[in-house]
Structure formats: structure tokens, C-alpha cells
Design a protein around this motif. Structure first.
Motif, PDB file in Angstrom:
ATOM      1  N   LYS A  23       1.124   3.133   4.297  1.00 39.03           N
ATOM      2  CA  LYS A  23       0.929   2.333   3.088  1.00 39.03           C
ATOM      3  C   LYS A  23       1.307   3.139   1.838  1.00 39.03           C
ATOM      4  CE  LYS A  23      -2.484  -0.566   0.807  1.00 39.03           C
ATOM      5  NZ  LYS A  23      -3.855  -1.074   0.822  1.00 39.03           N
ATOM      6  N   LEU A  24       0.895   4.420   1.797  1.00 43.11           N
ATOM      7  CA  LEU A  24       1.260   5.275   0.667  1.00 43.11           C
ATOM      8  C   LEU A  24       2.767   5.496   0.602  1.00 43.11           C
ATOM      9  CD1 LEU A  24      -1.575   7.967   0.744  1.00 43.11           C
ATOM     10  CD2 LEU A  24      -1.249   6.136  -0.924  1.00 43.11           C
ATOM     11  N   LYS A  25       3.383   5.666   1.751  1.00 39.86           N
ATOM     12  CA  LYS A  25       4.838   5.856   1.794  1.00 39.86           C
ATOM     13  C   LYS A  25       5.543   4.619   1.239  1.00 39.86           C
ATOM     14  CE  LYS A  25       8.440   7.555   4.854  1.00 39.86           C
ATOM     15  NZ  LYS A  25       8.739   7.984   6.231  1.00 39.86           N
ATOM     16  N   ASP A  26       5.073   3.448   1.606  1.00 39.60           N
ATOM     17  CA  ASP A  26       5.645   2.209   1.059  1.00 39.60           C
ATOM     18  C   ASP A  26       5.465   2.151  -0.456  1.00 39.60           C
ATOM     19  OD1 ASP A  26       6.439   1.338   3.559  1.00 39.60           O
ATOM     20  OD2 ASP A  26       4.727  -0.010   3.848  1.00 39.60           O
ATOM     21  N   ASN A  27       4.280   2.551  -0.941  1.00 36.41           N
ATOM     22  CA  ASN A  27       4.031   2.572  -2.381  1.00 36.41           C
ATOM     23  C   ASN A  27       4.987   3.519  -3.095  1.00 36.41           C
ATOM     24  OD1 ASN A  27       1.935   0.705  -2.478  1.00 36.41           O
ATOM     25  ND2 ASN A  27       0.370   2.248  -2.110  1.00 36.41           N
ATOM     26  N   THR A  43       2.809  12.170  -7.528  1.00 36.42           N
ATOM     27  CA  THR A  43       1.451  12.623  -7.206  1.00 36.42           C
ATOM     28  C   THR A  43       0.431  11.939  -8.112  1.00 36.42           C
ATOM     29  OG1 THR A  43       2.318  14.774  -6.528  1.00 36.42           O
ATOM     30  CG2 THR A  43      -0.028  14.645  -6.975  1.00 36.42           C
ATOM     31  N   ASP A  44       0.702  11.940  -9.414  1.00 34.24           N
ATOM     32  CA  ASP A  44      -0.222  11.298 -10.353  1.00 34.24           C
ATOM     33  C   ASP A  44      -0.377   9.808 -10.052  1.00 34.24           C
ATOM     34  OD1 ASP A  44      -0.572  13.720 -11.584  1.00 34.24           O
ATOM     35  OD2 ASP A  44       0.676  13.249 -13.333  1.00 34.24           O
ATOM     36  N   TYR A  45       0.739   9.157  -9.733  1.00 30.77           N
ATOM     37  CA  TYR A  45       0.717   7.724  -9.434  1.00 30.77           C
ATOM     38  C   TYR A  45      -0.183   7.439  -8.231  1.00 30.77           C
ATOM     39  CZ  TYR A  45       2.459   3.236  -7.657  1.00 30.77           C
ATOM     40  OH  TYR A  45       2.558   1.966  -7.178  1.00 30.77           O
ATOM     41  N   LEU A  46      -0.001   8.228  -7.168  1.00 35.03           N
ATOM     42  CA  LEU A  46      -0.768   7.958  -5.956  1.00 35.03           C
ATOM     43  C   LEU A  46      -2.236   8.366  -6.089  1.00 35.03           C
ATOM     44  CD1 LEU A  46       1.793   8.997  -3.206  1.00 35.03           C
ATOM     45  CD2 LEU A  46       1.134   6.696  -3.879  1.00 35.03           C
ATOM     46  N   VAL A  47      -2.495   9.513  -6.711  1.00 33.72           N
ATOM     47  CA  VAL A  47      -3.865  10.008  -6.797  1.00 33.72           C
ATOM     48  C   VAL A  47      -4.672   9.236  -7.836  1.00 33.72           C
ATOM     49  CG1 VAL A  47      -5.277  12.022  -7.397  1.00 33.72           C
ATOM     50  CG2 VAL A  47      -3.293  12.295  -5.925  1.00 33.72           C
ATOM     51  N   LYS A  48      -4.090   9.033  -9.021  1.00 35.76           N
ATOM     52  CA  LYS A  48      -4.844   8.403 -10.100  1.00 35.76           C
ATOM     53  C   LYS A  48      -4.865   6.878 -10.011  1.00 35.76           C
ATOM     54  CE  LYS A  48      -4.181  12.238 -13.256  1.00 35.76           C
ATOM     55  NZ  LYS A  48      -3.461  12.735 -14.420  1.00 35.76           N
ATOM     56  N   LYS A  50      -3.556   4.837  -7.329  1.00 35.12           N
ATOM     57  CA  LYS A  50      -3.804   4.269  -6.007  1.00 35.12           C
ATOM     58  C   LYS A  50      -5.020   4.883  -5.318  1.00 35.12           C
ATOM     59  CE  LYS A  50      -0.322   1.499  -6.144  1.00 35.12           C
ATOM     60  NZ  LYS A  50      -0.526   0.064  -6.212  1.00 35.12           N
ATOM     61  N   LYS A  51      -5.659   5.862  -6.003  1.00 36.20           N
ATOM     62  CA  LYS A  51      -6.882   6.500  -5.508  1.00 36.20           C
ATOM     63  C   LYS A  51      -6.707   7.090  -4.105  1.00 36.20           C
ATOM     64  CE  LYS A  51      -9.249   4.932  -9.078  1.00 36.20           C
ATOM     65  NZ  LYS A  51      -8.758   5.435 -10.302  1.00 36.20           N
ATOM     66  N   ALA A  52      -5.565   7.720  -3.870  1.00 33.60           N
ATOM     67  CA  ALA A  52      -5.278   8.326  -2.573  1.00 33.60           C
ATOM     68  C   ALA A  52      -5.811   9.757  -2.523  1.00 33.60           C
ATOM     69  CB  ALA A  52      -3.776   8.329  -2.321  1.00 33.60           C
ATOM     70  N   ASP A  53      -6.039  10.241  -1.316  1.00 34.77           N
ATOM     71  CA  ASP A  53      -6.501  11.611  -1.106  1.00 34.77           C
ATOM     72  C   ASP A  53      -5.357  12.571  -1.430  1.00 34.77           C
ATOM     73  OD1 ASP A  53      -8.213  13.703  -0.193  1.00 34.77           O
ATOM     74  OD2 ASP A  53      -7.124  13.698   1.724  1.00 34.77           O
ATOM     75  N   LYS A  54      -5.660  13.597  -2.215  1.00 34.71           N
ATOM     76  CA  LYS A  54      -4.627  14.513  -2.703  1.00 34.71           C
ATOM     77  C   LYS A  54      -3.929  15.251  -1.560  1.00 34.71           C
ATOM     78  CE  LYS A  54      -3.512  17.547  -6.420  1.00 34.71           C
ATOM     79  NZ  LYS A  54      -3.697  17.636  -7.822  1.00 34.71           N
ATOM     80  N   GLU A  55      -4.663  15.616  -0.537  1.00 33.77           N
ATOM     81  CA  GLU A  55      -4.068  16.340   0.593  1.00 33.77           C
ATOM     82  C   GLU A  55      -3.033  15.472   1.318  1.00 33.77           C
ATOM     83  OE1 GLU A  55      -5.586  18.125   4.810  1.00 33.77           O
ATOM     84  OE2 GLU A  55      -6.888  18.432   3.072  1.00 33.77           O
ATOM     85  N   ILE A  56      -3.359  14.224   1.544  1.00 38.83           N
ATOM     86  CA  ILE A  56      -2.428  13.297   2.197  1.00 38.83           C
ATOM     87  C   ILE A  56      -1.192  13.101   1.322  1.00 38.83           C
ATOM     88  CG2 ILE A  56      -2.104  10.911   2.960  1.00 38.83           C
ATOM     89  CD1 ILE A  56      -5.069  10.899   3.765  1.00 38.83           C
ATOM     90  N   VAL A  57      -1.405  12.987   0.008  1.00 39.08           N
ATOM     91  CA  VAL A  57      -0.299  12.797  -0.933  1.00 39.08           C
ATOM     92  C   VAL A  57       0.641  14.007  -0.916  1.00 39.08           C
ATOM     93  CG1 VAL A  57       0.279  12.591  -3.383  1.00 39.08           C
ATOM     94  CG2 VAL A  57      -1.545  11.200  -2.412  1.00 39.08           C
ATOM     95  N   LEU A  58       0.077  15.211  -0.934  1.00 41.72           N
ATOM     96  CA  LEU A  58       0.907  16.414  -0.924  1.00 41.72           C
ATOM     97  C   LEU A  58       1.721  16.520   0.363  1.00 41.72           C
ATOM     98  CD1 LEU A  58      -1.537  18.995  -2.551  1.00 41.72           C
ATOM     99  CD2 LEU A  58       0.411  17.836  -3.602  1.00 41.72           C
TER     100      LEU A  58
END
Length: 176
Positions: A23-27, A43-48, A50-58
Motif C-alpha cells: 500500500k505504501l509503495k502504491d502511495n 519520507t515526510d509524505y509517508l511518515v507525516k 500517511k502515518k507510516a512507520d519510519k523503519e518501513i518507509v526507509l
């Protein structure tokens, strides 16, 4: 995974993690489809937002970077070319914007050097500055020519143009 199969907690957690990553990859792919983005913007878009976990985003960003989908170098080249060709933006302002977007200073200096090496680019920059100065001179309130020139220089410096280029452009402008 099939119908009527019972999942233990580990299998369920693994499937949920893969689902979140997809889902994050699609975003991300939708986000960068509009125009290139820096790693920090993503990173900012996904973490702030989309409220995603920073480790998964990195991990996702590292994966996309290895595949060549995202790159700060490509983004910086696109950004500088875009700013140079459209609108009145000087080197200093472009540099500040790239720093704000999280681009490494080495990448910025390499990209800016490659865009300002030729004398044709330099002359085109001075022409753009003088054209912009002529355009804004009509809207600036002033008492005399010296006051007008000071205000134009101040406005051009605010746009991020280098002082040497501004002086050359003002010399051209004052000849008219």
C-alpha cells in the motif's frame, strides 16, 4: 493462503506487513507520478501524512532507490533545469530550495556546476536578469534613478541571483 485455512499469529503479521508495504509503495508511485521527488519529500509524505512507520518507509525508499525509481541526483537535475527554464530564479535561491528538500550539498554543487559551466548559459542568465529587472522596474515606486536601482538590486538578490550577474544586468538595463 487459501479458503478455510487458519492462520497463526506469525503468518497473519507477515501478511499484514506485506500488505502495508504494498500500500505504501502504491502511495509513493502515485506521489512521484506527478513529478520527481527527493527522498526526504517522500519520507515526510509517508511518515507525516500517511502515518507510516519510519523503519518501513526507509526500507521502501532504499528498495526503490536500488531499482532506480527514485534518485536525489535525478531529482536535483530536474529541479535545477525546471527552475532555470521557467521563472526568474537565481542560483542561490535554487540552492536554498534544494537544501530545504533534503538534497545533499555535494549533489547540489555538482548539479549547479554542470548547469553553469558554459559562457552561453552565463549570458542567458544575465539576459534573463536584465529582462526581469526591466519588468519589475515598472512596478517599483522610487524617488530617483539611484533609489530605483537599489530597489531592483535588492529584489533580484531576494530572487537568489548572484551579485556579479546583477551588476552586469543593471549595466545593460541602465544603457537603455
Amino acid at each position: 493462503l487459501f479458503k478455510n485455512k487458519e492462520l497463526n499469529d506469525d503468518e497473519k503479521a507477515s501478511i499484514e506487513k506485506i500488505s502495508i508495504q504494498n500500500k505504501l509503495k502504491d502511495n509513493v508511485l502515485r506521489f512521484i507520478s506527478l513529478h520527481p521527488r527527493s527522498k526526504r519529500e517522500i519520507t515526510d509524505y509517508l511518515v507525516k501524512r500517511k502515518k507510516a512507520d519510519k523503519e518501513i518507509v526507509l526500507n521502501l525508499i532504499q528498495d526503490l532507490e536500488q531499482k532506480g525509481i527514485i534518485s536525489d541526483e535525478k531529482f536535483a537535475k530536474w529541479f535545477v533545469e525546471n527552475r532555470k527554464n521557467y521563472g526568474a530564479h537565481g542560483v542561490n535561491k535554487i540552492k536554498a530550495e534544494l537544501i530545504k528538500k533534503g538534497i545533499d550539498k555535494e549533489i547540489i554543487s555538482d548539479v549547479l556546476v554542470s548547469f553553469s559551466e558554459s559562457s552561453e548559459d552565463r549570458e542567458a542568465e544575465i539576459k534573463k536578469i536584465s529582462d526581469y529587472a526591466q519588468k519589475i522596474s515598472k512596478t517599483i515606486k522610487h524617488y530617483d534613478l539611484k533609489d530605483l536601482n537599489q530597489k531592483i538590486v535588492k529584489r533580484l538578490m531576494g530572487r537568489g541571483f548572484q551579485y556579479e550577474d546583477i551588476k552586469k544586468a543593471m549595466k545593460i538595463l541602465n544603457e537603455y
